[in-house]
Design a protein around this motif. Structure first.
Motif, PDB file in Angstrom:
ATOM      1  N   ILE A  72       0.848  -1.197   0.000  1.00 22.32           N
ATOM      2  CA  ILE A  72       0.000   0.000   0.000  1.00 22.32           C
ATOM      3  C   ILE A  72       0.882   1.246   0.000  1.00 22.32           C
ATOM      4  N   PRO A  73       0.832   2.045  -1.068  1.00 18.11           N
ATOM      5  CA  PRO A  73       1.603   3.302  -1.087  1.00 18.11           C
ATOM      6  C   PRO A  73       0.928   4.364  -0.234  1.00 18.11           C
ATOM      7  N   ARG A 110      -2.063   9.093   4.185  1.00 17.12           N
ATOM      8  CA  ARG A 110      -3.231   8.657   3.430  1.00 17.12           C
ATOM      9  C   ARG A 110      -2.769   7.890   2.200  1.00 17.12           C
ATOM     10  N   THR A 111      -3.686   7.079   1.655  1.00 18.68           N
ATOM     11  CA  THR A 111      -3.375   6.287   0.479  1.00 18.68           C
ATOM     12  C   THR A 111      -4.484   6.445  -0.555  1.00 18.68           C
ATOM     13  N   ALA A 144     -13.174  -6.610  -0.518  1.00 17.38           N
ATOM     14  CA  ALA A 144     -12.215  -6.058   0.442  1.00 17.38           C
ATOM     15  C   ALA A 144     -10.794  -6.333  -0.018  1.00 17.38           C
ATOM     16  N   LEU A 145      -9.956  -5.284  -0.045  1.00 16.38           N
ATOM     17  CA  LEU A 145      -8.549  -5.469  -0.397  1.00 16.38           C
ATOM     18  C   LEU A 145      -7.834  -6.291   0.668  1.00 16.38           C
ATOM     19  N   THR A 150      -3.951 -11.455   5.487  1.00 17.56           N
ATOM     20  CA  THR A 150      -3.219 -10.735   4.450  1.00 17.56           C
ATOM     21  C   THR A 150      -1.981 -10.054   5.055  1.00 17.56           C
ATOM     22  N   VAL A 151      -0.815 -10.256   4.402  1.00 17.96           N
ATOM     23  CA  VAL A 151       0.411  -9.566   4.807  1.00 17.96           C
ATOM     24  C   VAL A 151       0.458  -8.225   4.079  1.00 17.96           C
ATOM     25  N   VAL A 152       0.708  -7.150   4.837  1.00 16.33           N
ATOM     26  CA  VAL A 152       0.675  -5.798   4.287  1.00 16.33           C
ATOM     27  C   VAL A 152       2.028  -5.138   4.495  1.00 16.33           C
ATOM     28  N   ARG A 153       2.555  -4.563   3.405  1.00 15.79           N
ATOM     29  CA  ARG A 153       3.746  -3.715   3.493  1.00 15.79           C
ATOM     30  C   ARG A 153       3.363  -2.328   3.028  1.00 15.79           C
TER      31      ARG A 153
END
Length: 533
Positions: free
Chosen positions: A83-84, A176-177, A190-191, A196-199
């Motif tokens: 997620i940027p 914010r993204t 849903a993303l 879910t692994v999130v970076r």
């Protein structure tokens, strides 16, 4: 130490020592598939177990849960997401101060950490992320914001999260993204899902804002439709809701008075749980294209049908009424109760959202272009037409139960728990002995109550987020309770002192401002509660 606590007459809250224990318990409950269990809602240290008491006695289910062996490795594999983030949120400086870091160090460590979705809740697509950097333990804001923009990246306690849509909240905002966290046209919508692994990564340049072009839904050209001429105080579309979507962070929602929905639908020959219009407060005007049959049940709003030539005739509660092309159904202000249901023979011709047409006003989730928003003047709702109804009309309605008006005293039966031990003995006496006023600051999310004495707490501080049911009595720090209605959040962080039993939820959904509530402990096997003066 596992504890199994009452959460209502149809739910148990199972408490473990920590998040890892709750995740392992949730995995064990899913694998066991215990008879009668309808839904599981995992949270920070608990799993809420919704069940059907007709299929499994509560005591038997308690024993089965207490005897379960937790799964050794509970982390599901749900892939990974990057997620940027545009860092620089309103609370970044305050978070840095609280953690004893510089703002750049907070950002660097947020990016370097590996995050995993532990559970979902609060809103559709909202994931509670736990990370591997112990520095992140941030208190919520002392005062929650009334508006947090969609895409806000935030911290609270040991969790990080991304707000999928604009909503109130008390988390600390650090960025914010532009990533879309929830999209009904995506499979899954849903993303983020549990496991879910999130970076997180630093986003590039800010995008240049373009003028928004809003698509206007084409007018329905079929022979049958309802046009909203005047929506009244609040007009929404409801059925029996969408249970079973807790993994997406979606609560069941649905009609506030399920009995009124069933009565109106049976009257016109629809299936009892079919979608219909729910009107709060009254004051609506609906115009019909095509001939059909309607029925109104619930609050008394003196409905009349007005022909094109001005001739009008009254519509009796839960009796079928013929509609001709161009007729208007006009409903006055509610004279008792709060909500009326308007069913149309054949039902509404809309595309379901997650299997339901119900409008969830908190989550912004619903059918058609209106989503979960209340209907506005000019909205046109397509109908399937009378031929789509599976049964004949029912011309002889069952007797109508009386509904309360402002000033009436209503008794609602409750089950204490799961957090009644967070309140003093005096607080529990206040809950049961004091009258509570239904305030105008109430909606489909919850009824805000006001009493002369607030509920006194025995335990101070924040409660880790845990699941809640419709009918839960949540107590904010001011000690004035909120009675949750169908659009309540799936999880919450204020203690719940008790819950209204299922048999009294329809009555709770009909309480107008100015009505007074007395709570009493439920007796097994009791029928509907009573209304008095």
């Amino acid at each position: 130490m596992r504890r199994v606590l009452a959460a209502s007459d149809r739910a148990l809250l199972v408490e473990e020592n920590d998040l890892e224990g709750a995740m392992r318990l949730h995995a064990a409950l899913e694998a066991a598939a215990l008879p009668g269990v309808e839904e599981l809602i995992p949270a920070a240290r608990t799993v809420l177990v919704r069940f059907d008491p007709g299929a499994v006695p509560p005591d038997a289910l308690r024993r089965r849960i207490a005897e379960l062996t937790a799964v050794a490795d509970a982390a599901p594999d749900a892939g990974s997401v990057t997620i940027p983030v545009h860092y620089g949120g309103e609370d970044l400086a305050e978070v840095a101060r609280l953690l004893g870091l510089t703002e750049d160090e907070v950002v660097a460590r947020h990016i370097a950490a590996t995050w995993r979705v532990a559970f979902t809740g609060f809103a559709p697509g909202f994931g509670y992320l736990v990370g591997d950097d112990p520095v992140f333990d941030v208190p919520r804001r002392p005062t929650a914001r009334t508006r947090i923009p969609a895409g806000s990246v935030a911290l609270a306690g040991t969790f990080s999260g991304v707000y999928p849509r604009e909503s109130p909240g008390g988390w600390q905002l650090i960025g914010r993204t532009d990533a879309v966290m929830w999209d009904l046209h995506r499979d899954p919508p849903a993303l983020l899902a549990p496991g879910t692994v999130v970076r997180f990564e630093r986003a590039g340049r800010e995008p240049i804002a373009a003028a928004a072009v809003q698509a206007v839904p084409a007018a329905h050209e079929g022979p049958f439709q309802v046009e909203v001429i005047r929506p009244g105080l609040q007009l929404v579309i409801e059925d029996l809701g969408r249970p079973g979507n807790a993994a997406l962070g979606v609560s069941a929602s649905g009609a506030a008075d399920r009995g009124a929905l069933r009565r109106a639908n049976r009257t016109v020959g629809n299936l009892p749980g079919s979608a219909a219009f729910e009107l709060a407060g009254g004051g609506a005007i609906l115009r019909f294209r095509g001939a059909g049959v309607v029925a109104v049940a619930g609050a008394r709003m003196d409905p009349v049908i007005v022909r094109a030539d001005g001739v009008e005739f009254a519509v009796t509660d839960a009796e079928p009424a013929a509609i001709e092309d161009g007729d208007e159904l006009r409903l006055g202000p509610a004279r008792d109760g709060l909500r009326a249901v308007i069913a149309v023979r054949g039902g509404l011709d809309l595309e379901p959202a997650l299997g339901s047409l119900a409008s969830d006003t908190l989550a912004g989730l619903g059918a058609g272009p209106h989503g979960g928003s209340p209907l506005a003047a000019g909205a046109a709702i397509p109908l399937r037409g009378p031929a789509a109804a599976p049964s004949a009309v029912e011309p002889f309605p069952a007797p109508r139960d009386p509904l309360p008006v402002a000033g009436d005293r209503v008794t609602l039966r409750i089950v204490l728990g799961p957090r009644d031990d967070w309140f003093t003995a005096a607080g529990l006496r206040t809950l049961l002995e004091q009258e509570w006023l239904v305030t105008p600051r109430s909606d489909r999310v919850g009824i805000r109550l006001e009493g002369a004495a607030p509920l006194e707490r025995a335990v101070a501080g924040e409660l880790p987020s845990e699941g809640a049911v419709t009918g839960a009595i949540q107590v904010p720090p001011d000690g004035q309770p909120v009675l949750f209605l169908p659009d309540h959040p799936l999880t919450g962080g204020y203690p719940i002192i008790g819950a209204v039993i299922d048999a009294d939820l329809d009555l709770a959904g009909q309480l107008p401002p100015g009505a007074r509530i007395r709570f009493r402990l439920a007796d097994a096997g009791a029928g509907r509660s009573e209304t008095g003066v």
